[in-house]
Design a protein around this motif. Structure first.
Motif, short mmCIF file in Angstrom:
data_model
loop_
_atom_site.label_atom_id
_atom_site.label_comp_id
_atom_site.label_asym_id
_atom_site.label_seq_id
_atom_site.Cartn_x
_atom_site.Cartn_y
_atom_site.Cartn_z
N LEU A 90 0.86 -1.19 0.00
CA LEU A 90 0.00 0.00 0.00
C LEU A 90 0.89 1.24 0.00
CD1 LEU A 90 -2.86 1.32 0.30
CD2 LEU A 90 -2.48 1.25 2.78
N ILE A 91 0.51 2.23 -0.78
CA ILE A 91 1.17 3.53 -0.77
C ILE A 91 0.15 4.54 -0.25
CG2 ILE A 91 2.23 5.36 -2.16
CD1 ILE A 91 2.98 3.13 -4.22
N ILE A 92 0.55 5.32 0.75
CA ILE A 92 -0.30 6.39 1.26
C ILE A 92 0.44 7.69 0.99
CG2 ILE A 92 -1.41 7.45 3.25
CD1 ILE A 92 -1.60 4.71 4.55
N MET A 93 -0.19 8.57 0.21
CA MET A 93 0.47 9.82 -0.13
C MET A 93 -0.53 10.96 -0.24
SD MET A 93 1.46 9.02 -4.11
CE MET A 93 2.37 10.54 -4.30
N GLY A 94 -0.02 12.16 -0.13
CA GLY A 94 -0.86 13.33 -0.22
C GLY A 94 -1.00 13.83 -1.64
N SER A 95 -2.05 14.58 -1.86
CA SER A 95 -2.26 15.23 -3.14
C SER A 95 -2.70 16.66 -2.86
CB SER A 95 -3.34 14.52 -3.95
OG SER A 95 -3.63 15.26 -5.12
N HIS A 96 -2.14 17.57 -3.62
CA HIS A 96 -2.48 18.97 -3.42
C HIS A 96 -3.85 19.32 -3.99
CE1 HIS A 96 1.49 19.78 -1.88
NE2 HIS A 96 1.96 19.03 -2.86
N GLY A 97 -4.42 18.43 -4.77
CA GLY A 97 -5.76 18.66 -5.30
C GLY A 97 -5.83 19.80 -6.29
N ARG A 98 -4.76 20.03 -7.02
CA ARG A 98 -4.78 21.08 -8.04
C ARG A 98 -5.74 20.69 -9.16
NH1 ARG A 98 1.01 20.76 -6.98
NH2 ARG A 98 1.60 22.60 -5.81
N THR A 99 -6.35 21.69 -9.76
CA THR A 99 -7.28 21.42 -10.85
C THR A 99 -6.97 22.36 -12.01
OG1 THR A 99 -8.86 23.01 -9.95
CG2 THR A 99 -9.15 20.70 -9.30
N GLY A 100 -7.63 22.10 -13.12
CA GLY A 100 -7.55 23.00 -14.27
C GLY A 100 -6.14 23.17 -14.80
N ILE A 101 -5.80 24.41 -15.11
CA ILE A 101 -4.54 24.72 -15.75
C ILE A 101 -3.35 24.39 -14.85
CG2 ILE A 101 -4.41 27.14 -15.07
CD1 ILE A 101 -3.57 25.96 -18.57
N GLN A 102 -3.50 24.57 -13.52
CA GLN A 102 -2.41 24.23 -12.60
C GLN A 102 -2.05 22.76 -12.73
OE1 GLN A 102 -3.87 25.39 -8.70
NE2 GLN A 102 -2.15 26.81 -8.54
N LYS A 103 -3.07 21.91 -12.77
CA LYS A 103 -2.83 20.47 -12.86
C LYS A 103 -2.17 20.11 -14.19
CE LYS A 103 -5.17 16.05 -12.38
NZ LYS A 103 -6.44 15.42 -12.15
N MET A 104 -2.64 20.76 -15.26
CA MET A 104 -2.09 20.48 -16.57
C MET A 104 -0.62 20.89 -16.66
SD MET A 104 -4.54 21.22 -19.82
CE MET A 104 -3.83 22.80 -20.05
N MET A 105 -0.31 22.05 -16.14
CA MET A 105 1.04 22.58 -16.25
C MET A 105 2.00 21.93 -15.25
SD MET A 105 0.37 26.56 -17.00
CE MET A 105 2.10 26.89 -17.27
N LEU A 106 1.55 21.70 -14.04
CA LEU A 106 2.43 21.21 -13.00
C LEU A 106 2.48 19.70 -12.93
CD1 LEU A 106 1.36 23.67 -10.17
CD2 LEU A 106 3.41 23.81 -11.59
N GLY A 107 1.48 19.05 -13.47
CA GLY A 107 1.42 17.60 -13.34
C GLY A 107 1.03 17.22 -11.93
N SER A 108 0.95 15.95 -11.67
CA SER A 108 0.57 15.51 -10.34
C SER A 108 1.30 14.21 -10.03
CB SER A 108 -0.94 15.28 -10.27
OG SER A 108 -1.27 14.61 -9.08
N VAL A 109 2.17 14.27 -9.04
CA VAL A 109 2.90 13.07 -8.64
C VAL A 109 1.89 12.01 -8.18
CG1 VAL A 109 4.58 12.10 -7.03
CG2 VAL A 109 4.98 14.34 -8.07
N ALA A 110 0.91 12.42 -7.38
CA ALA A 110 -0.08 11.46 -6.89
C ALA A 110 -0.82 10.79 -8.06
CB ALA A 110 -1.07 12.14 -5.95
N LYS A 111 -1.21 11.58 -9.04
CA LYS A 111 -1.91 11.03 -10.20
C LYS A 111 -1.01 10.05 -10.95
CE LYS A 111 -3.75 12.24 -14.65
NZ LYS A 111 -3.02 12.85 -15.74
N ASN A 112 0.25 10.42 -11.14
CA ASN A 112 1.17 9.53 -11.84
C ASN A 112 1.39 8.22 -11.09
OD1 ASN A 112 1.48 11.38 -13.91
ND2 ASN A 112 3.34 12.27 -13.05
N VAL A 113 1.56 8.32 -9.78
CA VAL A 113 1.75 7.11 -8.98
C VAL A 113 0.48 6.26 -9.03
CG1 VAL A 113 2.13 6.20 -6.64
CG2 VAL A 113 3.52 8.11 -7.47
N LEU A 114 -0.65 6.90 -8.91
CA LEU A 114 -1.93 6.19 -8.94
C LEU A 114 -2.11 5.41 -10.24
CD1 LEU A 114 -4.56 5.78 -7.32
CD2 LEU A 114 -5.46 7.79 -8.46
#
Length: 148
Positions: free
Chosen positions: A112-136
């Motif tokens: 099991l991996i337990i990690m945080g997500s900043h919950g960015r949406t929209g353009i922030q998510k597109m530009m910054l990417g998401s480590v949590a999303k990638n790991v998921l």
């Protein structure tokens, strides 16, 4: 019910990481799980640049980042030790955060991996990417994403 024997908790300097740690503490106590807390020191963007060896400020920056990560891991480790939870820490270099997390999960046979997500949406998510999303999306094991 699935029982998780080894939980991996990737952390950085953000408050959301500490929320993930709190969730890992609670779950590890309930399930008598072992925990590994890890950090990834960002890939050095200056590797291979000729002036790198003569740029002490850059070297100092990465040395300080590693020192801060080690201190953070040791502080977090003590939270688990106080609660009698078996805990290890790992510091990974030279890979992206996603690669480092997946690599350590495989190395320690985490289930099991337990990690945080900043919950960015929209353009922030597109530009910054998401480590949590990638790991998921890349992890072969379950990922519990904590949001605040």
């Amino acid at each position: 019910m699935t029982t998780y024997q080894h939980i991996l908790v990737p952390v950085d300097e953000s408050p959301i990481s500490y929320a993930a740690v709190e969730n890992a503490l609670t779950l590890a106590k309930l399930l008598n799980s072992q925990v590994t807390v890890m950090s990834v020191v960002a890939i050095d963007p200056f590797v291979g640049v000729d002036f790198y060896k003569v740029a002490p400020a850059i070297t100092d920056y990465f040395m300080q980042a590693e020192k801060n990560a080690k201190e953070r891991l040791e502080d977090i480790k003590q939270s688990f030790v106080r609660d009698g939870i078996p805990v290890d820490v790992k510091l990974v270099h030279g890979v992206s955060p996603t690669e480092g997390i997946i690599q350590v999960a495989n190395e320690i046979s985490a289930d099991l991996i337990i990690m945080g997500s900043h919950g960015r949406t929209g353009i922030q998510k597109m530009m910054l990417g998401s480590v949590a999303k990638n790991v998921l999306t890349q992890s072969p094991i379950p990922v519990l994403v904590v949001k605040i």
